[in-house]
Design a protein around this motif. Sequence first.
Motif, PDB file in Angstrom:
ATOM      1  N   GLU A 243      44.307  41.206  45.519  1.00  0.00           N
ATOM      2  CA  GLU A 243      43.519  41.966  46.476  1.00  0.00           C
ATOM      3  C   GLU A 243      42.283  41.169  46.897  1.00  0.00           C
ATOM      4  O   GLU A 243      41.762  40.361  46.120  1.00  0.00           O
ATOM      5  CB  GLU A 243      43.082  43.299  45.865  1.00  0.00           C
ATOM      6  CG  GLU A 243      41.996  43.198  44.805  1.00  0.00           C
ATOM      7  CD  GLU A 243      42.450  42.613  43.488  1.00  0.00           C
ATOM      8  OE1 GLU A 243      41.587  42.280  42.653  1.00  0.00           O
ATOM      9  OE2 GLU A 243      43.678  42.487  43.286  1.00  0.00           O
ATOM     10  N   ASP A 244      41.835  41.356  48.111  1.00  0.00           N
ATOM     11  CA  ASP A 244      40.587  40.749  48.554  1.00  0.00           C
ATOM     12  C   ASP A 244      39.539  41.843  48.737  1.00  0.00           C
ATOM     13  O   ASP A 244      39.813  43.031  48.589  1.00  0.00           O
ATOM     14  CB  ASP A 244      40.783  39.954  49.848  1.00  0.00           C
ATOM     15  CG  ASP A 244      41.441  40.775  50.957  1.00  0.00           C
ATOM     16  OD1 ASP A 244      41.357  42.022  50.898  1.00  0.00           O
ATOM     17  OD2 ASP A 244      42.033  40.170  51.867  1.00  0.00           O
ATOM     18  N   LEU A 245      38.309  41.428  49.045  1.00  0.00           N
ATOM     19  CA  LEU A 245      37.216  42.392  49.162  1.00  0.00           C
ATOM     20  C   LEU A 245      37.491  43.408  50.256  1.00  0.00           C
ATOM     21  O   LEU A 245      37.189  44.604  50.101  1.00  0.00           O
ATOM     22  CB  LEU A 245      35.905  41.653  49.443  1.00  0.00           C
ATOM     23  CG  LEU A 245      34.647  42.525  49.542  1.00  0.00           C
ATOM     24  CD1 LEU A 245      34.426  43.288  48.243  1.00  0.00           C
ATOM     25  CD2 LEU A 245      33.439  41.660  49.883  1.00  0.00           C
ATOM     26  N   LYS A 246      38.092  42.955  51.353  1.00  0.00           N
ATOM     27  CA  LYS A 246      38.396  43.866  52.453  1.00  0.00           C
ATOM     28  C   LYS A 246      39.367  44.953  51.999  1.00  0.00           C
ATOM     29  O   LYS A 246      39.173  46.141  52.312  1.00  0.00           O
ATOM     30  CB  LYS A 246      38.990  43.095  53.629  1.00  0.00           C
ATOM     31  CG  LYS A 246      39.391  43.970  54.806  1.00  0.00           C
ATOM     32  CD  LYS A 246      39.997  43.133  55.926  1.00  0.00           C
ATOM     33  CE  LYS A 246      40.454  44.024  57.084  1.00  0.00           C
ATOM     34  NZ  LYS A 246      41.071  43.209  58.176  1.00  0.00           N
ATOM     35  N   TYR A 247      40.381  44.556  51.243  1.00  0.00           N
ATOM     36  CA  TYR A 247      41.365  45.551  50.781  1.00  0.00           C
ATOM     37  C   TYR A 247      40.708  46.557  49.850  1.00  0.00           C
ATOM     38  O   TYR A 247      40.942  47.764  49.960  1.00  0.00           O
ATOM     39  CB  TYR A 247      42.527  44.849  50.082  1.00  0.00           C
ATOM     40  CG  TYR A 247      43.655  45.800  49.739  1.00  0.00           C
ATOM     41  CD1 TYR A 247      44.723  45.970  50.610  1.00  0.00           C
ATOM     42  CD2 TYR A 247      43.644  46.546  48.551  1.00  0.00           C
ATOM     43  CE1 TYR A 247      45.754  46.855  50.319  1.00  0.00           C
ATOM     44  CE2 TYR A 247      44.665  47.435  48.254  1.00  0.00           C
ATOM     45  CZ  TYR A 247      45.715  47.584  49.142  1.00  0.00           C
ATOM     46  OH  TYR A 247      46.719  48.470  48.860  1.00  0.00           O
ATOM     47  N   ILE A 248      39.885  46.088  48.918  1.00  0.00           N
ATOM     48  CA  ILE A 248      39.233  46.988  47.967  1.00  0.00           C
ATOM     49  C   ILE A 248      38.321  47.975  48.691  1.00  0.00           C
ATOM     50  O   ILE A 248      38.312  49.174  48.386  1.00  0.00           O
ATOM     51  CB  ILE A 248      38.437  46.174  46.927  1.00  0.00           C
ATOM     52  CG1 ILE A 248      39.395  45.358  46.043  1.00  0.00           C
ATOM     53  CG2 ILE A 248      37.581  47.095  46.063  1.00  0.00           C
ATOM     54  CD1 ILE A 248      38.700  44.442  45.071  1.00  0.00           C
ATOM     55  N   CYS A 249      37.569  47.481  49.684  1.00  0.00           N
ATOM     56  CA  CYS A 249      36.629  48.347  50.395  1.00  0.00           C
ATOM     57  C   CYS A 249      37.348  49.387  51.249  1.00  0.00           C
ATOM     58  O   CYS A 249      36.836  50.490  51.460  1.00  0.00           O
ATOM     59  CB  CYS A 249      35.701  47.503  51.266  1.00  0.00           C
ATOM     60  SG  CYS A 249      34.534  46.497  50.324  1.00  0.00           S
TER      61      CYS A 249
END
Length: 312
Positions: A243-249
């Motif tokens: 996961e990347d930060l965009k996905y988590i947010c």
Amino acid sequence: MLWDGLLPARAFSCSFIVCALLGVLGGSAGLASAGSSSSTLTDMSSPVGERSLGELPMESWMSHLPCALWDTPLYHLAIPGSHNAITYCLDMNDRSPVDLTQPDMLQKLDKYMKPFIRPFVYKWAITQEYTIKQQLDCGVRYCDLRIAHRPNDSSNDLYFYHGVYTTLTVEELLTLRNLWALGYKVIVSYEHNIASCHIDLWPHIPYWWANKCKAEALIEEFEHRKQHGRPGGFFVTGINLTEDLKYICTHPTESLKDLVMSTYPTLLSWVKEQTPGSRVGSLNIIAGDFITESQFVPTVVTLNEKLLKWSL
């Protein structure tokens, strides 16, 4: 102890392959092929016959492989593996710092906003929920480990880590001496050039990592790599999503487990199409997250039936 005087203080990656569980494949020859020693022949049950390899008892599937595969090198078999195998005991009491491989921004946010940040770290750091023994009993024969010294720790203890550090030390949980005493036949691969100085360690086993958060993108990446051929010896195809930060947010209520379980049907459909062996495009070790929560292990083991068809 395995680690004394051997490892540098920085974080590093290590992995091990359990070639035989509790002495089922006896002798040093068990490290080279699926069944190449005399004790193996006496311990083997009758040939599998018409039964699917996926129906074998997973805790001892290697010892139940049909005789046609006994001389197959382990690096030509399909072997189920566990990505970040020891994240089931991460320190969840906020005593552990965020591991030093994490982005600077996350480390700063954790320092000043720990009550808000930590729940997200924990949700996305845990990749396995069962102990090493339970994973082995489920049929896993490759374990991926990350090991490091905890920052600001005055002891010489080493811990496992992924996002944060574990509550258990390496010595408490896993040493070669303990594994050998229990009768395990183990190959240890160490991702550092110091491995060449120690005959007990194998060089780094290549790990194909797609660095994708969508199953379709991961599959596309691996299909591209397969066109260039497989490495010569052991190697790992990691179907673990990242996961990347965009996905988590954009998925604040989800966790890594939610992501993995929602994509396993697509990923396992792709795994079923794969072939072990020496040919271009073949796979060897296939590692995943939450491997006890799906049909991951039987699906990988069943791929070895394709080797049986070639041997006829």
